[in-house]
Motif scaffolding. Structure first.
Motif, PDB file in Angstrom:
ATOM      1  N   ASN A 140       0.542   0.272  -8.943  1.00 55.13           N
ATOM      2  CA  ASN A 140      -0.125   0.114  -7.653  1.00 55.13           C
ATOM      3  C   ASN A 140       0.828  -0.540  -6.654  1.00 55.13           C
ATOM      4  O   ASN A 140       1.706  -1.324  -7.021  1.00 55.13           O
ATOM      5  CB  ASN A 140      -1.379  -0.751  -7.798  1.00 55.13           C
ATOM      6  CG  ASN A 140      -2.311  -0.621  -6.615  1.00 55.13           C
ATOM      7  OD1 ASN A 140      -3.155   0.275  -6.571  1.00 55.13           O
ATOM      8  ND2 ASN A 140      -2.162  -1.496  -5.632  1.00 55.13           N
ATOM      9  N   SER A 141       0.654  -0.215  -5.392  1.00 54.79           N
ATOM     10  CA  SER A 141       1.454  -0.839  -4.346  1.00 54.79           C
ATOM     11  C   SER A 141       1.276  -2.351  -4.374  1.00 54.79           C
ATOM     12  O   SER A 141       0.150  -2.853  -4.461  1.00 54.79           O
ATOM     13  CB  SER A 141       1.029  -0.297  -2.976  1.00 54.79           C
ATOM     14  OG  SER A 141       1.596  -1.060  -1.939  1.00 54.79           O
ATOM     15  N   LYS A 196       8.751  -1.303   1.532  1.00 52.02           N
ATOM     16  CA  LYS A 196       8.299  -2.683   1.672  1.00 52.02           C
ATOM     17  C   LYS A 196       7.001  -2.948   0.922  1.00 52.02           C
ATOM     18  O   LYS A 196       6.452  -4.043   1.013  1.00 52.02           O
ATOM     19  CB  LYS A 196       8.128  -3.012   3.153  1.00 52.02           C
ATOM     20  CG  LYS A 196       9.440  -3.018   3.928  1.00 52.02           C
ATOM     21  CD  LYS A 196       9.232  -3.435   5.367  1.00 52.02           C
ATOM     22  CE  LYS A 196      10.564  -3.461   6.115  1.00 52.02           C
ATOM     23  NZ  LYS A 196      10.400  -3.862   7.527  1.00 52.02           N
ATOM     24  N   SER A 197       6.508  -1.958   0.168  1.00 47.88           N
ATOM     25  CA  SER A 197       5.269  -2.163  -0.585  1.00 47.88           C
ATOM     26  C   SER A 197       5.489  -2.960  -1.855  1.00 47.88           C
ATOM     27  O   SER A 197       4.548  -3.393  -2.501  1.00 47.88           O
ATOM     28  CB  SER A 197       4.639  -0.810  -0.939  1.00 47.88           C
ATOM     29  OG  SER A 197       5.466  -0.097  -1.846  1.00 47.88           O
ATOM     30  N   VAL A 198       6.753  -3.152  -2.230  1.00 49.69           N
ATOM     31  CA  VAL A 198       7.077  -3.879  -3.458  1.00 49.69           C
ATOM     32  C   VAL A 198       6.986  -5.375  -3.208  1.00 49.69           C
ATOM     33  O   VAL A 198       7.489  -5.884  -2.207  1.00 49.69           O
ATOM     34  CB  VAL A 198       8.493  -3.510  -3.945  1.00 49.69           C
ATOM     35  CG1 VAL A 198       8.885  -4.358  -5.143  1.00 49.69           C
ATOM     36  CG2 VAL A 198       8.548  -2.036  -4.306  1.00 49.69           C
ATOM     37  N   THR A 199       6.330  -6.083  -4.120  1.00 47.16           N
ATOM     38  CA  THR A 199       6.227  -7.542  -4.049  1.00 47.16           C
ATOM     39  C   THR A 199       6.742  -8.159  -5.333  1.00 47.16           C
ATOM     40  O   THR A 199       6.987  -7.457  -6.323  1.00 47.16           O
ATOM     41  CB  THR A 199       4.771  -7.981  -3.815  1.00 47.16           C
ATOM     42  OG1 THR A 199       3.983  -7.592  -4.947  1.00 47.16           O
ATOM     43  CG2 THR A 199       4.204  -7.364  -2.559  1.00 47.16           C
ATOM     44  N   SER A 200       6.877  -9.461  -5.327  1.00 43.44           N
ATOM     45  CA  SER A 200       7.362 -10.173  -6.509  1.00 43.44           C
ATOM     46  C   SER A 200       6.451  -9.941  -7.710  1.00 43.44           C
ATOM     47  O   SER A 200       6.916  -9.691  -8.817  1.00 43.44           O
ATOM     48  CB  SER A 200       7.469 -11.671  -6.208  1.00 43.44           C
ATOM     49  OG  SER A 200       7.846 -12.397  -7.355  1.00 43.44           O
ATOM     50  N   ASN A 201       5.152 -10.012  -7.493  1.00 44.37           N
ATOM     51  CA  ASN A 201       4.204  -9.848  -8.599  1.00 44.37           C
ATOM     52  C   ASN A 201       4.211  -8.426  -9.139  1.00 44.37           C
ATOM     53  O   ASN A 201       4.129  -8.205 -10.355  1.00 44.37           O
ATOM     54  CB  ASN A 201       2.798 -10.231  -8.140  1.00 44.37           C
ATOM     55  CG  ASN A 201       1.819 -10.295  -9.296  1.00 44.37           C
ATOM     56  OD1 ASN A 201       1.960 -11.121 -10.190  1.00 44.37           O
ATOM     57  ND2 ASN A 201       0.824  -9.422  -9.288  1.00 44.37           N
ATOM     58  N   ALA A 252      -3.650   2.305  -4.894  1.00 39.87           N
ATOM     59  CA  ALA A 252      -2.603   2.921  -4.070  1.00 39.87           C
ATOM     60  C   ALA A 252      -1.422   3.212  -4.994  1.00 39.87           C
ATOM     61  O   ALA A 252      -0.505   2.401  -5.141  1.00 39.87           O
ATOM     62  CB  ALA A 252      -2.210   2.000  -2.919  1.00 39.87           C
ATOM     63  N   PHE A 253      -1.463   4.371  -5.632  1.00 40.93           N
ATOM     64  CA  PHE A 253      -0.477   4.714  -6.658  1.00 40.93           C
ATOM     65  C   PHE A 253       0.929   4.795  -6.071  1.00 40.93           C
ATOM     66  O   PHE A 253       1.144   5.368  -5.003  1.00 40.93           O
ATOM     67  CB  PHE A 253      -0.846   6.052  -7.293  1.00 40.93           C
ATOM     68  CG  PHE A 253       0.125   6.489  -8.356  1.00 40.93           C
ATOM     69  CD1 PHE A 253       0.019   5.993  -9.650  1.00 40.93           C
ATOM     70  CD2 PHE A 253       1.154   7.371  -8.055  1.00 40.93           C
ATOM     71  CE1 PHE A 253       0.910   6.390 -10.634  1.00 40.93           C
ATOM     72  CE2 PHE A 253       2.044   7.765  -9.029  1.00 40.93           C
ATOM     73  CZ  PHE A 253       1.926   7.274 -10.324  1.00 40.93           C
ATOM     74  N   THR A 254       1.886   4.214  -6.798  1.00 36.17           N
ATOM     75  CA  THR A 254       3.288   4.271  -6.408  1.00 36.17           C
ATOM     76  C   THR A 254       4.171   3.989  -7.619  1.00 36.17           C
ATOM     77  O   THR A 254       3.754   3.306  -8.565  1.00 36.17           O
ATOM     78  CB  THR A 254       3.599   3.255  -5.293  1.00 36.17           C
ATOM     79  OG1 THR A 254       4.979   3.373  -4.934  1.00 36.17           O
ATOM     80  CG2 THR A 254       3.346   1.839  -5.771  1.00 36.17           C
ATOM     81  N   LEU A 255       5.372   4.519  -7.575  1.00 34.37           N
ATOM     82  CA  LEU A 255       6.374   4.238  -8.613  1.00 34.37           C
ATOM     83  C   LEU A 255       7.507   3.365  -8.070  1.00 34.37           C
ATOM     84  O   LEU A 255       8.532   3.199  -8.725  1.00 34.37           O
ATOM     85  CB  LEU A 255       6.957   5.552  -9.152  1.00 34.37           C
ATOM     86  CG  LEU A 255       5.989   6.469  -9.904  1.00 34.37           C
ATOM     87  CD1 LEU A 255       6.682   7.754 -10.312  1.00 34.37           C
ATOM     88  CD2 LEU A 255       5.417   5.767 -11.143  1.00 34.37           C
ATOM     89  N   TYR A 280      -4.412  -3.793 -17.758  1.00 31.52           N
ATOM     90  CA  TYR A 280      -4.381  -4.446 -16.439  1.00 31.52           C
ATOM     91  C   TYR A 280      -2.954  -4.511 -15.894  1.00 31.52           C
ATOM     92  O   TYR A 280      -2.710  -4.234 -14.713  1.00 31.52           O
ATOM     93  CB  TYR A 280      -4.986  -5.839 -16.548  1.00 31.52           C
ATOM     94  CG  TYR A 280      -4.975  -6.619 -15.260  1.00 31.52           C
ATOM     95  CD1 TYR A 280      -5.966  -6.423 -14.312  1.00 31.52           C
ATOM     96  CD2 TYR A 280      -3.971  -7.549 -14.999  1.00 31.52           C
ATOM     97  CE1 TYR A 280      -5.963  -7.134 -13.112  1.00 31.52           C
ATOM     98  CE2 TYR A 280      -3.960  -8.255 -13.812  1.00 31.52           C
ATOM     99  CZ  TYR A 280      -4.958  -8.048 -12.872  1.00 31.52           C
ATOM    100  OH  TYR A 280      -4.932  -8.751 -11.695  1.00 31.52           O
ATOM    101  N   VAL A 281      -2.014  -4.878 -16.761  1.00 26.79           N
ATOM    102  CA  VAL A 281      -0.612  -4.945 -16.335  1.00 26.79           C
ATOM    103  C   VAL A 281      -0.105  -3.559 -15.955  1.00 26.79           C
ATOM    104  O   VAL A 281       0.582  -3.381 -14.933  1.00 26.79           O
ATOM    105  CB  VAL A 281       0.255  -5.560 -17.455  1.00 26.79           C
ATOM    106  CG1 VAL A 281       1.739  -5.431 -17.130  1.00 26.79           C
ATOM    107  CG2 VAL A 281      -0.105  -7.017 -17.677  1.00 26.79           C
TER     108      VAL A 281
END
Length: 296
Positions: free
Chosen positions: A42-43, A255-260, A58-61, A35-36
């Motif tokens: 994911n975005s 901007k797709s990066v979030t804290s979580n 939404a795959f992203t690195l 899960y992690v």
């Protein structure tokens, strides 16, 4: 020819229940890790909608780019590698040297020392007295706080002693005839023929050094550049310390990066090296537990 024994219906049911139980345990153990990993790939903005359980939607690195671009995690990784290497070498050498003395039958008071050492495996002074001792030794915010307190382990000493007692007496007698003293005997005879147990203890302590976060949390209070990677992960997850990484990511990556999402990626980066190494090291752990249990 031996006839195959036909299993009864009760044995078949028992085996089926065991298989289902093991599969359930494996799922409960592996799925949180999966899960992690999935959410780290994911975005972050998309993950806020929920519903991501098995594969990235939404795959992203970008999450990993935000982690790698943070200089703090690079420094923490370097501290972890350094303390793992230095701490493991000194721990193995010092513990083996003490264990060799304990393995000598002519050591005066050996049984008393063994009793006292066994007591320390069950009882300890507690966190506050240990912290005061570390403070008085001027090891707070010092790299050697990871090394000196962990240089000796009585549990590892017992494993060393069990192995040393099985070494042929002829090796020591031949070395003494050639004029070797105890130090030369230990360094040039005992250690070279004890590589299996040395490798086992090195793996035990190396994994512990890599995973240890507590020393960094308690004893590194001012100089955060000395925190290891696991302490860095602890502060990211427990103290929500991701604002700088998210800000850097929003300005230079996406901007797709979030804290979580950064938390998820950080957890993967910090645990991946030891997770990849452990399957190759597991047989040494089993061998280390069996050392001294069978003699022949």
């Amino acid at each position: 020819m031996f006839a195959l024994k036909r299993r009864t219906r009760g044995e078949a049911v028992f085996d089926g229940v065991n298989v289902l139980l093991m599969l359930a345990i494996c799922f409960v153990t592996i799925y949180p890790v999966w899960y992690v990993l999935v959410n780290s790939l994911n975005s972050g903005q998309d993950a806020m909608r929920g519903g991501i359980y098995w594969l990235p939607r939404a795959f992203t690195l970008d999450n990993y780019a935000a982690v790698v671009d943070n200089p703090g995690i690079v420094t923490a990784m370097g501290i972890t590698v350094a303390k793992t290497l230095v701490g493991t070498v000194l721990h193995v050498f010092f513990t083996a040297m003490v264990a060799y003395a304990f393995s000598r039958r002519e050591l005066i008071g050996r049984n008393l020392y063994m009793i006292l050492g066994t007591v320390t495996m069950i009882f300890n002074g507690g966190l506050i007295p240990t912290f005061l001792l570390i403070r008085d030794l001027q090891l707070l915010d010092n790299f050697f706080v990871y090394i000196i307190p962990a240089m000796f382990s009585f549990f590892d000493l017992i494993i060393f002693v069990s192995f040393f007692r099985e070494l042929p007496q002829g090796l020591e007698e031949a070395a003494k005839i050639d004029g070797a003293n105890d130090l030369v005997l230990f360094l040039r005879v005992v250690i070279p023929v004890s590589l299996p147990v040395v490798a086992t203890i090195a793996l035990f302590h190396g994994v512990w050094q890599w995973n240890d976060y507590f020393a960094g949390v308690i004893y590194i209070t001012q100089n955060t550049e000395l925190q290891p990677i696991q302490t860095f992960l602890y502060r990211v997850v427990a103290q929500n310390d991701t604002s700088r990484m998210v800000t850097a990511a929003a300005g230079g990556i996406t901007k797709s990066v979030t804290s979580n999402s950064v938390k998820m990626a950080t957890m993967v980066v910090t645990t991946l090296p030891i997770v990849l190494a452990y399957p190759f090291l597991q047989r040494y752990f089993v061998k280390g537990l069996m050392i001294g249990s069978i003699k022949g």
